[in-house]
Design a protein around this motif. Structure first.
Motif, PDB file in Angstrom:
ATOM      1  N   LEU A  18       0.868  -1.144   0.025  1.00 17.71           N
ATOM      2  CA  LEU A  18       0.063  -0.028  -0.017  1.00 17.71           C
ATOM      3  C   LEU A  18       0.969   1.191   0.055  1.00 17.71           C
ATOM      4  O   LEU A  18       1.378   1.526   1.089  1.00 17.71           O
ATOM      5  CB  LEU A  18      -0.862   0.105   1.274  1.00 17.71           C
ATOM      6  N   LEU A  43      -6.604   5.305   1.607  1.00 13.23           N
ATOM      7  CA  LEU A  43      -5.461   4.111   2.220  1.00 13.23           C
ATOM      8  C   LEU A  43      -6.189   3.522   3.524  1.00 13.23           C
ATOM      9  O   LEU A  43      -5.785   2.296   3.545  1.00 13.23           O
ATOM     10  CB  LEU A  43      -4.014   4.933   2.369  1.00 13.23           C
ATOM     11  N   ARG A  46      -8.348   0.784   2.315  1.00 11.47           N
ATOM     12  CA  ARG A  46      -7.561  -0.273   1.621  1.00 11.47           C
ATOM     13  C   ARG A  46      -6.811  -1.116   2.869  1.00 11.47           C
ATOM     14  O   ARG A  46      -6.931  -2.153   2.646  1.00 11.47           O
ATOM     15  CB  ARG A  46      -6.530   0.195   0.640  1.00 11.47           C
ATOM     16  N   LEU A  47      -6.460  -0.450   3.780  1.00 14.68           N
ATOM     17  CA  LEU A  47      -5.719  -1.139   4.548  1.00 14.68           C
ATOM     18  C   LEU A  47      -6.617  -1.962   5.699  1.00 14.68           C
ATOM     19  O   LEU A  47      -6.559  -3.164   5.708  1.00 14.68           O
ATOM     20  CB  LEU A  47      -5.165  -0.091   5.599  1.00 14.68           C
ATOM     21  N   GLU A  50      -7.163  -5.201   3.498  1.00 14.44           N
ATOM     22  CA  GLU A  50      -5.941  -6.145   4.009  1.00 14.44           C
ATOM     23  C   GLU A  50      -6.225  -6.661   5.330  1.00 14.44           C
ATOM     24  O   GLU A  50      -5.562  -7.887   5.535  1.00 14.44           O
ATOM     25  CB  GLU A  50      -4.755  -5.539   3.561  1.00 14.44           C
TER      26      GLU A  50
END
Length: 341
Positions: A18, A43, A46-47, A50
């Motif tokens: 990332l 972000l 997205r984190l 994940e």
């Protein structure tokens, strides 16, 4: 260093990247913008995705100061919520300055509690005082090419000084110019090469400073340089000067690059530099913010040629022993294995 860490990790791990790219230019790094906030929020989503997939660990280049500290602290807390251990790699210093608010202090302690922090040298261990975390010293590294620069010097040419860094006052460029003005007043011949992108000093500001100090015939500004141009500048340099007073300075690669190329170094002892550039042994230490002392150090380096070359040789050997990419890869991979296991 992020690229080097990524290469090392991919040799032993399945890595999902990332990319935390928030500024396009060095001068924009410390400036808060709406674009940075939107990128940080994107972000975080997205984190979350994940972390929901339960990776074995989160490796993050953790910012110790500024608004980025809060962003990275929240990212680490997110990983703790999912039970994912985090490795916080500190490339700067400044954690002990987190006293501006109770929330900052709370976030710092909560983010680091039970986690693993990487610092660049023993001189920075005080940053982690009072934090309930494991620590590991992993110094920076240099590519093999950094040790293969051939210096093309001649004894009958004008000595060349090299300043290599983005143009921030805290990095000492104004001190270098003031010291050079003193050298000119003493009728000491020299040429100064300056390389780096604009920071809080623009190209116009730099030109005005050069004009103010009467150094028009002594200075050459190269702008932001690539690896090839950097190698040429180092090969022609008689002396590398970097009197940084940047409060978050930890282990600047520019100093290591000069040492690896066999260029004699004059710098300050901030961060880990005092452990690397040992005064009179692997280089010369200069108190930052004092152009008179810097001019004296430069003058000594010019006149004490044998001592100066001995220091450069010792510095190059020190870099080969302590800052190879093989050592860096091994240390980082070993740490990852310990954290995951």
């Amino acid at each position: 260093m992020n690229e080097r860490a990524l290469t090392a990790l991919r040799k032993t791990c399945d890595v999902t990247l990332l990319e935390m790219r928030f500024a396009k230019r060095p001068r924009d790094i410390a400036r808060p913008t709406i674009g940075k906030l939107l990128t940080a929020f994107y972000l975080s989503l997205r984190l979350l995705f994940e972390l929901w997939r339960k990776p074995d660990a989160l490796y993050i280049n953790f910012a110790p100061t500024g608004g980025a500290f809060y962003r990275d602290g929240i990212y680490v807390l997110m990983s703790k919520l999912f039970g994912v251990p985090a490795i916080l790699h500190l490339h700067g210093q400044g954690l002990q300055a987190r006293h501006e608010s109770r929330f900052a202090s709370w976030l710092q302690h909560r983010a680091f509690a039970g986690q693993t922090a990487i610092i660049l040298g023993d001189a920075l261990r005080h940053q982690l005082a009072g934090l309930d975390c494991q620590s590991k010293i992993i110094a920076n590294c240099l590519p093999d090419e950094a040790f293969q620069i051939t210096r093309s010097l001649s004894g009958d040419i004008t000595p060349r000084l090299l300043y290599l860094s983005n143009l921030f006052r805290s990095k000492g460029i104004d001190d270098v110019l003031a010291a050079c003005a003193i050298l000119r007043q003493r009728n000491i011949d020299f040429a100064l090469d300056i390389a780096g992108a604009e920071g809080d000093i623009s190209v116009g500001d730099l030109e005005r400073l050069i004009d103010t100090f009467g150094l028009e015939n002594h200075c050459l500004y190269h702008g932001l340089v690539d690896a090839g141009c950097l190698a040429k500048l180092l090969s022609k340099a008689n002396l590398f000067v970097f009197p940084t007073r940047y409060s978050n300075e930890a282990q600047p690669l520019v100093v290591l690059e000069a040492m690896a190329a066999g260029v004699p170094v004059i710098t300050s002892s901030i961060g880990t530099l005092g452990d690397i550039v040992r005064d009179g042994e692997t280089g010369r230490i200069c108190q930052p913010g004092n152009p008179e002392i810097l001019a004296n150090r430069i003058s000594d380096a010019f006149t004490q040629t044998k001592e100066t070359q001995d220091m450069a040789n010792a510095a190059q050997a020190f870099c080969r022993a302590h800052f190879s990419k093989t050592r860096f890869d091994h240390d980082l991979q070993q740490l990852i294995g310990q954290v995951v296991s």
